[in-house]
Enzyme design. Structure first.
Site, mmCIF file in Angstrom:
data_model
loop_
_atom_site.group_PDB
_atom_site.id
_atom_site.type_symbol
_atom_site.label_atom_id
_atom_site.label_comp_id
_atom_site.label_asym_id
_atom_site.label_seq_id
_atom_site.Cartn_x
_atom_site.Cartn_y
_atom_site.Cartn_z
ATOM 1 N N ASP A 1 -6.783 12.568 -25.632
ATOM 2 C CA ASP A 1 -6.897 11.212 -25.094
ATOM 3 C C ASP A 1 -6.360 10.275 -26.178
ATOM 4 O O ASP A 1 -7.064 9.941 -27.131
ATOM 5 C CB ASP A 1 -8.377 10.917 -24.780
ATOM 6 C CG ASP A 1 -8.592 9.491 -24.300
ATOM 7 O OD1 ASP A 1 -7.649 8.673 -24.396
ATOM 8 O OD2 ASP A 1 -9.713 9.182 -23.843
ATOM 9 N N TYR B 1 0.840 -1.203 0.000
ATOM 10 C CA TYR B 1 0.000 0.000 0.000
ATOM 11 C C TYR B 1 0.873 1.251 0.000
ATOM 12 O O TYR B 1 2.014 1.194 0.443
ATOM 13 C CB TYR B 1 -0.893 0.022 1.254
ATOM 14 C CG TYR B 1 -2.359 -0.020 0.906
ATOM 15 C CD1 TYR B 1 -2.935 1.032 0.208
ATOM 16 C CD2 TYR B 1 -3.157 -1.108 1.257
ATOM 17 C CE1 TYR B 1 -4.271 0.999 -0.151
ATOM 18 C CE2 TYR B 1 -4.490 -1.145 0.899
ATOM 19 C CZ TYR B 1 -5.048 -0.096 0.193
ATOM 20 O OH TYR B 1 -6.348 -0.124 -0.155
ATOM 21 N N ARG C 1 -3.454 -3.064 -17.922
ATOM 22 C CA ARG C 1 -4.667 -2.236 -17.962
ATOM 23 C C ARG C 1 -4.504 -1.119 -16.937
ATOM 24 O O ARG C 1 -4.726 -1.303 -15.745
ATOM 25 C CB ARG C 1 -5.899 -3.081 -17.670
ATOM 26 C CG ARG C 1 -6.114 -4.179 -18.708
ATOM 27 C CD ARG C 1 -7.493 -4.747 -18.595
ATOM 28 N NE ARG C 1 -8.453 -3.709 -18.887
ATOM 29 C CZ ARG C 1 -9.132 -3.611 -20.017
ATOM 30 N NH1 ARG C 1 -8.946 -4.493 -20.974
ATOM 31 N NH2 ARG C 1 -9.995 -2.641 -20.197
#
Ligand code: DSN
Length: 435
Positions: A201, A55, A236
């Site tokens: 984009d 984390y 991804r």
């Protein structure tokens, strides 16, 4: 240690079997969905690494957790690679995918219900997160869509006139279903003229930009977002680039703590691997081959009488109006081709018939990143066009009665499927091109 399929099979046979089935399905199919690819074994190894256990909310040197020695170094390294590869001075590598990346950019520069976005309409090749009414981007901000002209291409003069009238806060370019080169210089100049932030984009074409097979948005566009799993061939995830420090600071805050919690460090490691791969001569060769293959596939389809939108392609994808070509709805064409081992997707097209609806479009969209990664070349594209032509020739046009088969000849369909699978199975799972 990276887990193997064997150890996974012992621990969870059901999931292991599904993974193996999916891998086999991918290798026996001709995969033409232009937003898909095959990540390299090195990218996949990084995705399964020990970084998945960590984390670390915050950014390098500014975390809310201990034990950051290596993920600080990792994130800094991946940021440096993104900046070097695309030439932008600032990069954020934490956005979980393309939609959150775009949302982060909008929310960095506009308050909800307080801004105007001008972007391509969805049915002409825009993205859901470019202001579709079903996306929060179309609900929280005022959307002014632009589209293609009667030749299925963008008209930069018309876009400039619209921008002068609308005065958007953000002007968006970059598309999911547009086969032509994007004129970033013109978009950047229009945005500057009207006082808008320019956002490119480049999710679909990031690999082409990195490999020199499409012009770069640098130095024309203020902010660039892209997913890393399409032509770029990584995990991804997404990257956000920016040109100015103030923009970069606003974007970092919008990503964390604005929209997300802890970064996915294993994914960031895999982004780093794909960026290193994309900086190689072998990747440049792949990127140019993707475009060569798409052009060859478009030409072979035109030769067979298919209506290819705008007459061809400059990038990795092409659109075919199957209603004009074969009197077939796009969805039936896509479903039929899947049954013969060819995966693509049904898609809206500009200048369609009055029958076209988002879930009942006139077109199909296909692209060449995956087949290029597997080693196919321009010599293989006429064969793929032939398979598509033969598959669609076996499909009935017109309205089908309830329960009626779409096939004119199921035996011919099965024969074709066997041929397609034999063809696709003859290529490598992943080919690192010789440089
Ligand atoms: N719309 C997806 C595609 O192009 O397939 C990406 O989000």
């Amino acid at each position: 240690m990276t887990p193997t399929y064997e150890s996974l099979g012992e621990i969870d046979p059901r999931v292991a079997a599904l993974i193996e089935s999916e891998e086999a399905r991918q290798l026996r199919s001709i995969r033409l969905i232009p937003s898909e690819n095959h990540a390299s074994p090195a990218v996949r190894a990084a995705l399964g690494s020990a970084f998945t256990n960590k984390y670390g909310e915050g950014y390098p040197g500014r975390r809310y957790y201990q034990g950051q020695e290596f993920d600080d170094a990792l994130e800094s390294e991946v940021i440096a690679r993104a900046k070097a590869l695309f030439g932008y001075p600032y990069a954020n590598v934490q956005a979980l995918s393309g939609a959150p990346a775009n949302l982060a950019v909008y929310s960095a520069f506009m308050k909800p219900y307080g801004g105007r976005i001008m972007a391509m309409r969805l049915d002409h090749g825009g993205h859901l997160t470019h202001g579709s009414p079903v996306s929060v981007t179309g609900q929280w901000w005022e959307i002014h869509p632009y589209g293609c002209n009667e030749h299925d291409v963008l008209d930069m003069d018309a876009i400039r006139r619209q921008a002068l009238e609308i005065r958007p806060d953000v002007l968006v370019c970059g598309y999911t279903a547009y086969p032509r080169t994007i004129d970033f210089e013109a978009f950047g100049a229009i945005a500057k003229e009207v006082g808008a932030l320019s956002l490119a984009d480049i999710s679909h074409i990031a690999g082409l930009v990195a490999g020199g097979a499409h012009p770069s948005p640098w130095p024309h566009m203020d902010v660039v977002t892209f997913t890393t799993h399409k032509t770029l061939r990584g995990p991804r995830a997404a990257v956000i680039l920016s040109r100015e420090q103030a923009h970069a600071e606003a974007i970092d805050k919008a990503v964390f703590p604005g929209l997300q919690g802890g970064p996915h460090f294993a994914t960031i490691a895999a982004i780093g691997v794909c960026l290193a791969e994309a900086a190689t001569p072998a990747f440049r060769l792949y990127a140019h081959r993707v475009v060569d293959n798409a052009r060859a596939l478009a030409a072979a389809l035109v030769e067979r009488g298919f209506h290819v939108l705008s007459g061809g392609t400059d990038n990795h994808l092409l659109l075919v109006d199957v209603r004009k070509s074969r009197k077939l709805p796009g969805k039936r064409a896509a479903v039929a081709l899947e049954r013969v081992g060819i995966e693509l997707n049904f898609n809206t097209v500009p200048n369609a018939s009055e029958l076209q609806k988002p879930l009942f479009p006139d077109g199909i969209r296909m692209g060449t990143p995956s087949v290029t990664t597997r080693g196919m070349t321009v010599a293989d594209m006429p064969r793929i066009a032939e398979f598509i032509d033969r598959g669609l020739a076996l499909v009935k046009s017109g309205r089908l009665a309830e329960g009626e088969s779409m096939w004119t000849d199921p035996d011919a369909r099965d024969t074709l499927r066997t041929e397609v699978e034999a063809f696709a199975s003859g290529f490598a799972a992943f080919q690192y091109e010789a440089g």
